[in-house]
Design a protein around this motif. Sequence first.
Motif, PDB file in Angstrom:
ATOM      1  N   LEU A  78      -4.045 -11.505   6.030  1.00  0.00           N
ATOM      2  CA  LEU A  78      -4.675 -10.307   5.474  1.00  0.00           C
ATOM      3  C   LEU A  78      -5.587  -9.650   6.500  1.00  0.00           C
ATOM      4  O   LEU A  78      -5.642  -8.417   6.590  1.00  0.00           O
ATOM      5  CB  LEU A  78      -5.456 -10.663   4.209  1.00  0.00           C
ATOM      6  CG  LEU A  78      -6.098  -9.493   3.477  1.00  0.00           C
ATOM      7  CD1 LEU A  78      -5.029  -8.511   2.987  1.00  0.00           C
ATOM      8  CD2 LEU A  78      -6.947  -9.980   2.294  1.00  0.00           C
TER       9      LEU A  78
ATOM     10  N   SER B 219     -11.318  -1.580   4.606  1.00  0.00           N
ATOM     11  CA  SER B 219     -10.789  -1.499   5.969  1.00  0.00           C
ATOM     12  C   SER B 219     -10.197  -0.139   6.293  1.00  0.00           C
ATOM     13  O   SER B 219      -9.951   0.167   7.464  1.00  0.00           O
ATOM     14  CB  SER B 219      -9.709  -2.570   6.164  1.00  0.00           C
ATOM     15  OG  SER B 219      -8.515  -2.229   5.458  1.00  0.00           O
TER      16      SER B 219
ATOM     17  N   ILE C 262      -2.979   0.407  -4.226  1.00  0.00           N
ATOM     18  CA  ILE C 262      -2.866  -0.970  -3.764  1.00  0.00           C
ATOM     19  C   ILE C 262      -2.165  -1.768  -4.864  1.00  0.00           C
ATOM     20  O   ILE C 262      -2.708  -1.936  -5.952  1.00  0.00           O
ATOM     21  CB  ILE C 262      -4.248  -1.578  -3.465  1.00  0.00           C
ATOM     22  CG1 ILE C 262      -4.990  -0.741  -2.418  1.00  0.00           C
ATOM     23  CG2 ILE C 262      -4.114  -3.027  -3.009  1.00  0.00           C
ATOM     24  CD1 ILE C 262      -6.439  -1.180  -2.194  1.00  0.00           C
TER      25      ILE C 262
ATOM     26  N   VAL D 108      -9.072  -4.710   1.544  1.00  0.00           N
ATOM     27  CA  VAL D 108      -8.148  -3.684   2.032  1.00  0.00           C
ATOM     28  C   VAL D 108      -8.799  -2.308   1.962  1.00  0.00           C
ATOM     29  O   VAL D 108      -8.747  -1.523   2.919  1.00  0.00           O
ATOM     30  CB  VAL D 108      -6.842  -3.705   1.213  1.00  0.00           C
ATOM     31  CG1 VAL D 108      -5.973  -2.495   1.550  1.00  0.00           C
ATOM     32  CG2 VAL D 108      -6.071  -4.999   1.468  1.00  0.00           C
ATOM     33  N   SER D 109      -9.401  -1.994   0.836  1.00  0.00           N
ATOM     34  CA  SER D 109     -10.005  -0.684   0.635  1.00  0.00           C
ATOM     35  C   SER D 109     -11.094  -0.405   1.667  1.00  0.00           C
ATOM     36  O   SER D 109     -11.184   0.690   2.231  1.00  0.00           O
ATOM     37  CB  SER D 109     -10.568  -0.592  -0.783  1.00  0.00           C
ATOM     38  OG  SER D 109     -11.127   0.670  -1.031  1.00  0.00           O
TER      39      SER D 109
ATOM     40  N   THR E 134      -4.970  -5.772   7.578  1.00  0.00           N
ATOM     41  CA  THR E 134      -5.959  -4.707   7.395  1.00  0.00           C
ATOM     42  C   THR E 134      -6.284  -4.022   8.717  1.00  0.00           C
ATOM     43  O   THR E 134      -6.557  -2.815   8.749  1.00  0.00           O
ATOM     44  CB  THR E 134      -7.246  -5.253   6.770  1.00  0.00           C
ATOM     45  OG1 THR E 134      -7.749  -6.354   7.551  1.00  0.00           O
ATOM     46  CG2 THR E 134      -6.994  -5.733   5.348  1.00  0.00           C
TER      47      THR E 134
ATOM     48  N   LEU F 284       0.855  -1.189   0.000  1.00  0.00           N
ATOM     49  CA  LEU F 284       0.000   0.000   0.000  1.00  0.00           C
ATOM     50  C   LEU F 284       0.888   1.235   0.000  1.00  0.00           C
ATOM     51  O   LEU F 284       1.784   1.362   0.846  1.00  0.00           O
ATOM     52  CB  LEU F 284      -0.907   0.016   1.236  1.00  0.00           C
ATOM     53  CG  LEU F 284      -1.736  -1.239   1.521  1.00  0.00           C
ATOM     54  CD1 LEU F 284      -2.677  -0.987   2.698  1.00  0.00           C
ATOM     55  CD2 LEU F 284      -2.518  -1.673   0.296  1.00  0.00           C
TER      56      LEU F 284
END
Length: 485
Positions: free
Chosen positions: A153, A261, A240, A258-259, A157, A81
């Motif tokens: 993951l 979180s 990302i 991810v986005s 996150t 990131l």
Amino acid sequence: MNARFSYAWGALLSLTLLGGCQSTSSAIDSAAAHPKLESLQALSKKPPVTRTLDIQSWKTAEGARVMFVEANELPMYDLRLTFAAGSSQDGNTPGIATMTNGMLNEGIAGMDTTAIAIGFENLGANFSNGAYRDMAVASLRTLSDPAKSGPALDLFTRVVGQPTFPAAPLERIRNQLLTAIEYKKQDPGAQAGDALMKQLYGNHPYAHPSTGTVESLKSITPAHLRAFHQRAYAAGNVVIALTGNLTRPQAEAIAAKVSKSLPKGPALPSVAKPLPPKAGITHIEFPSQQTHLILAEQGIDRRDPDYAALYLGNQILGGGGFGTRLMTEVREKRGLTYGVYSGFTPMQVAGPFTISLQTRAEMSQNTLGLVQDIIRQYLKEGPTQKELDDAKREVSGSFPLSTASNSAIVAQLGMIGFYDLPLNFLDTFMKQTQTVTADQVREAMAKHLDPEAFVIVTAGPTVAQQPLPAPVERGNTPPPGVPEH
């Protein structure tokens, strides 16, 4: 670099031809039986071997940009990131970007820094992070087996998206940064570097040290960190990058997780262009035997169309180690330094072009004059054809390393996404470096650098100056005789 490259290839060639312990005769027979063996001279004439990356890109629902390359050679994937959350976003609190990034893995709900580290370790995963002037990064390397990658993951996150910024680790990191600032007082090179950026950028966000100042660091509270994290680590402010043993649907699912979180929010405004600096010399008095010399100008941003020509031009001037103009004239012919290096640092806006070296204090002023003369001549005349050909070979030989591993690929993806470069940037850069002419290199260097416009910082003692030794041409030094007893 060239020496190591030649040595490594020489050793490999010897092993190939001699078969480890073959006789010379059998090696010749072996070579005759294998016509595919080629000399290094023949290989150097072939076009460079490059790895073309099939870069796929899209945006998440929250506005994060995703860069993905499928690479199934290993049963793992890398996630990086890249936030526009470097020290250029510090505002009136220098050091807050560095401290925020350093605090990410110091605590989340129900887990302290030790528990987080053990959590990643037990899953065979690796977490890393860092903050710089333009950007802040957080990375995860994990096995692609869902039994490992899923929990890894999840933990990643939470660490990046929901840090708690506990008070005790904050004090520890604050003290580490304050200690680093105190240590700089004993390091003339660090003092010269900080002074240079201030002279080069004035009141621009690039001017202040990324580590902050004593006053600003002492003022930062957990509330300040949470506020900075909320706006700078937002989904709209991140790229990302993903590569490894993943399909496109799997990559989309990871990027979406991810986005979601991350805090919600848009991209932060880009930093403004800096004002041109005033040329001149600043001296820092420091009791030492050596004097640090740093010369700099504002260079280029990361999207400058002259980047390839400037890269090659700098490799010839001082970016390529031994054999460069600066190293040859300053070290090899006169023995004035162990090393002298130059380089462009392209950033969101014009990053610095710097030349740095250390030399004996009593020869510092004349060494500085010599470096300036070398620059003037090079910008006027440009490289010779041989220098350019050698630089092209070096670039073509080393360039494949930039995509030789998943970690290298994910770093390239983050760079391409963050600086909004074309998806074919790597291929285009390679082609441009191999087709650029000596005149184009000269024109590009002269366009972006002015030999009379350098900002110069020196750090060392004020002592009487001595003349420089006469240059000794390489290859003309007589062999040493038998030592006397």
